[in-house]
Design an enzyme around this catalytic site. Structure first.
Site, PDB file in Angstrom:
ATOM      1  N   HIS A 153       0.802  -1.224   0.000  1.00 10.45           N
ATOM      2  CA  HIS A 153       0.000   0.000   0.000  1.00 10.45           C
ATOM      3  C   HIS A 153       0.836   1.276   0.000  1.00 10.45           C
ATOM      4  O   HIS A 153       0.373   2.322  -0.433  1.00 10.45           O
ATOM      5  CB  HIS A 153      -0.988   0.001   1.180  1.00 10.45           C
ATOM      6  CG  HIS A 153      -0.366   0.226   2.522  1.00 10.45           C
ATOM      7  ND1 HIS A 153       0.204  -0.790   3.258  1.00 10.45           N
ATOM      8  CD2 HIS A 153      -0.215   1.361   3.270  1.00 10.45           C
ATOM      9  CE1 HIS A 153       0.655  -0.304   4.401  1.00 10.45           C
ATOM     10  NE2 HIS A 153       0.424   1.006   4.442  1.00 10.45           N
ATOM     11  N   ASP A 154       2.074   1.211   0.482  1.00 10.37           N
ATOM     12  CA  ASP A 154       2.944   2.394   0.489  1.00 10.37           C
ATOM     13  C   ASP A 154       4.006   2.339  -0.605  1.00 10.37           C
ATOM     14  O   ASP A 154       5.000   3.065  -0.539  1.00 10.37           O
ATOM     15  CB  ASP A 154       3.634   2.532   1.856  1.00 10.37           C
ATOM     16  CG  ASP A 154       2.768   3.278   2.866  1.00 10.37           C
ATOM     17  OD1 ASP A 154       1.811   3.959   2.442  1.00 10.37           O
ATOM     18  OD2 ASP A 154       3.050   3.176   4.073  1.00 10.37           O
TER      19      ASP A 154
ATOM     20  N   LYS B  49       5.775   5.338  -2.239  1.00 13.85           N
ATOM     21  CA  LYS B  49       6.820   6.131  -1.586  1.00 13.85           C
ATOM     22  C   LYS B  49       8.172   5.994  -2.284  1.00 13.85           C
ATOM     23  O   LYS B  49       9.129   6.691  -1.928  1.00 13.85           O
ATOM     24  CB  LYS B  49       6.934   5.743  -0.112  1.00 13.85           C
ATOM     25  CG  LYS B  49       5.746   6.265   0.707  1.00 13.85           C
ATOM     26  CD  LYS B  49       5.900   5.980   2.191  1.00 13.85           C
ATOM     27  CE  LYS B  49       4.733   6.587   2.975  1.00 13.85           C
ATOM     28  NZ  LYS B  49       4.812   6.298   4.425  1.00 13.85           N
TER      29      LYS B  49
ATOM     30  N   HIS C  94       1.981   9.769  -2.643  1.00 20.67           N
ATOM     31  CA  HIS C  94       2.362   8.361  -2.744  1.00 20.67           C
ATOM     32  C   HIS C  94       1.170   7.442  -2.972  1.00 20.67           C
ATOM     33  O   HIS C  94       1.302   6.385  -3.603  1.00 20.67           O
ATOM     34  CB  HIS C  94       3.136   7.917  -1.490  1.00 20.67           C
ATOM     35  CG  HIS C  94       2.270   7.622  -0.300  1.00 20.67           C
ATOM     36  ND1 HIS C  94       1.835   8.599   0.568  1.00 20.67           N
ATOM     37  CD2 HIS C  94       1.762   6.444   0.174  1.00 20.67           C
ATOM     38  CE1 HIS C  94       1.109   8.040   1.524  1.00 20.67           C
ATOM     39  NE2 HIS C  94       1.052   6.736   1.310  1.00 20.67           N
TER      40      HIS C  94
ATOM     41  N   HIS D 127      -6.333   4.190   0.755  1.00 18.24           N
ATOM     42  CA  HIS D 127      -6.011   3.833   2.139  1.00 18.24           C
ATOM     43  C   HIS D 127      -5.824   5.039   3.056  1.00 18.24           C
ATOM     44  O   HIS D 127      -5.756   4.885   4.276  1.00 18.24           O
ATOM     45  CB  HIS D 127      -4.790   2.902   2.205  1.00 18.24           C
ATOM     46  CG  HIS D 127      -3.455   3.563   2.007  1.00 18.24           C
ATOM     47  ND1 HIS D 127      -2.925   3.819   0.763  1.00 18.24           N
ATOM     48  CD2 HIS D 127      -2.535   4.014   2.907  1.00 18.24           C
ATOM     49  CE1 HIS D 127      -1.732   4.379   0.905  1.00 18.24           C
ATOM     50  NE2 HIS D 127      -1.474   4.512   2.201  1.00 18.24           N
ATOM     51  N   HIS D 128      -5.745   6.254   2.499  1.00 22.97           N
ATOM     52  CA  HIS D 128      -5.714   7.466   3.324  1.00 22.97           C
ATOM     53  C   HIS D 128      -7.013   8.269   3.216  1.00 22.97           C
ATOM     54  O   HIS D 128      -7.057   9.410   3.689  1.00 22.97           O
ATOM     55  CB  HIS D 128      -4.529   8.354   2.932  1.00 22.97           C
ATOM     56  CG  HIS D 128      -3.221   7.916   3.531  1.00 22.97           C
ATOM     57  ND1 HIS D 128      -2.973   7.963   4.888  1.00 22.97           N
ATOM     58  CD2 HIS D 128      -2.104   7.412   2.957  1.00 22.97           C
ATOM     59  CE1 HIS D 128      -1.750   7.506   5.127  1.00 22.97           C
ATOM     60  NE2 HIS D 128      -1.204   7.164   3.978  1.00 22.97           N
TER      61      HIS D 128
ATOM     62  N   ASP E  67      -3.559   0.569   8.831  1.00 20.95           N
ATOM     63  CA  ASP E  67      -2.416   1.438   8.536  1.00 20.95           C
ATOM     64  C   ASP E  67      -2.161   2.399   9.702  1.00 20.95           C
ATOM     65  O   ASP E  67      -1.016   2.591  10.141  1.00 20.95           O
ATOM     66  CB  ASP E  67      -2.709   2.210   7.248  1.00 20.95           C
ATOM     67  CG  ASP E  67      -1.599   3.165   6.863  1.00 20.95           C
ATOM     68  OD1 ASP E  67      -0.423   2.767   6.918  1.00 20.95           O
ATOM     69  OD2 ASP E  67      -1.907   4.314   6.497  1.00 20.95           O
TER      70      ASP E  67
END
Length: 337
Positions: free
Chosen positions: A201-202, A205, A230, A254-255, A283
């Site tokens: 998920h990250d 970055k 990201h 996801h954010h 998260d």
């Protein structure tokens, strides 16, 4: 779907050396299957070459040019997925054993066979073929899933070289997300997709300068804008991936937050996938309790307070309640504890 209409387009071959028998089959089974006939074993092989493969082949046993067992043994060699049956008036035990052992026969039927009984036997053969096909597809899917997971793990190494925290964080977040989703009763396949999405998920970055990822102290608005990108970058990496799970969408969301205060799209409530709502909470939990370059990990009380404060506004209330229960059970714990 079962019954006559379900099989009307399924190709079936009936073989007999007597034309009157074949005529009777055509009359009684018309409309039930995509029916083909052949007079004798050699003719059957020609029909198979021209129109095969067939889902089911039903043949008489005693025929002058090639007996039914020899024919079905050849069918098994050429078309191993075809379901094979013997229909004969010579129903002795030795014949039955030879038929099963030589041609891997699905059914051994005796003459005279009522039309409905023959149709039911053919229908059972079709269903057997479909189950075998489905099992094979499932095995292929499992293999693809295993290979795809290894590919995703290779992607995480890209981030790990630049930011060791992020890789460990993604694995831990995946574990937390799966525990929550399973407790919710989420479908097994949805849980599988969620786990894979959480593992990367990250990944976006990789596009964030390393000095920002590890910066001590607060980020400026401009720096935070770069970091927020990201989610979109990660989604673009997996866009059009061609898998059954909406991995790119979960990465992008996801954010996001229920009240629209999240990023990058400012989605609200039902605009988010249920899996994304789980991933968002997982998260946050790991981000709070894990040591970061610029601060030590915060305790369980900090997580509980943050989730309760954001329940129903930022985070899905069911997801929060389950996460808190898992923490009370110490299934979700601080790293190293």
């Amino acid at each position: 779907m079962t019954g006559r209409a379900a099989h009307e387009n399924v190709p079936v071959l009936l073989v007999d050396d007597e034309p009157k028998v074949l005529d009777a089959h055509r009359r009684t089974l018309r409309g039930r299957f995509d029916l083909h006939t052949a007079q004798g074993g050699k003719a059957a092989l020609e029909v198979l070459a021209d129109h095969g493969p067939f889902t089911v082949v039903v043949t008489d046993f005693k025929m002058p040019d090639m007996d039914g067992i020899s024919l079905l043994a050849r069918v098994a060699e050429l078309y191993p997925d075809t379901v094979r049956m013997i229909l004969t008036g010579y129903a002795d035990m030795d014949t039955a054993i030879r038929a099963v052992n030589t041609g891997a026969i699905f059914r051994f039927l005796t003459k005279p066979s009522a039309p409905d009984d023959l149709a039911m036997a053919i229908g059972a053969g079709i269903e057997h073929a479909e189950m075998v096909r489905d099992a094979r597809k499932l095995e292929i899917v499992h293999r693809l899933k295993d290979g795809f997971e290894q590919t995703l793990r290779a992607f995480t190494r890209l981030v790990e070289f630049r930011d060791p925290y992020t890789s460990g964080h993604m694995d831990r977040t995946a574990d937390i997300a799966v525990m929550i989703a399973e407790r919710m009763g989420m479908a097994e396949d949805d849980v599988a997709g969620l786990r894979l999405a959480a593992m990367v998920h990250d990944i976006g970055k990789v596009a964030v300068p390393s000095h920002l990822l590890n910066k001590q102290g607060e980020l400026s608005d401009a720096e935070f804008t770069v970091i927020k990108a990201h989610a979109e970058v990660g989604a673009e990496i997996f866009k059009g991936l061609g898998v059954v799970w909406p991995i790119a969408r979960m990465i992008r969301e996801h954010h996001e937050r229920l009240d629209g205060s999240g990023y990058p799209l400012g989605l609200t409530g039902d605009e988010m996938l249920p899996q994304s709502k789980v991933l968002a909470v997982a998260d946050v939990i790991d981000a709070i309790i894990t040591h970061r370059p610029y601060r030590r990990g915060l305790g369980k009380d900090e997580v509980v307070g943050y989730l309760l404060e954001g329940k129903e506004t930022l985070f899905d209330p069911q997801v929060v309640d389950i996460a808190l229960s898992l923490m009370d059970e110490e299934r979700i714990r601080e790293p190293g504890s």
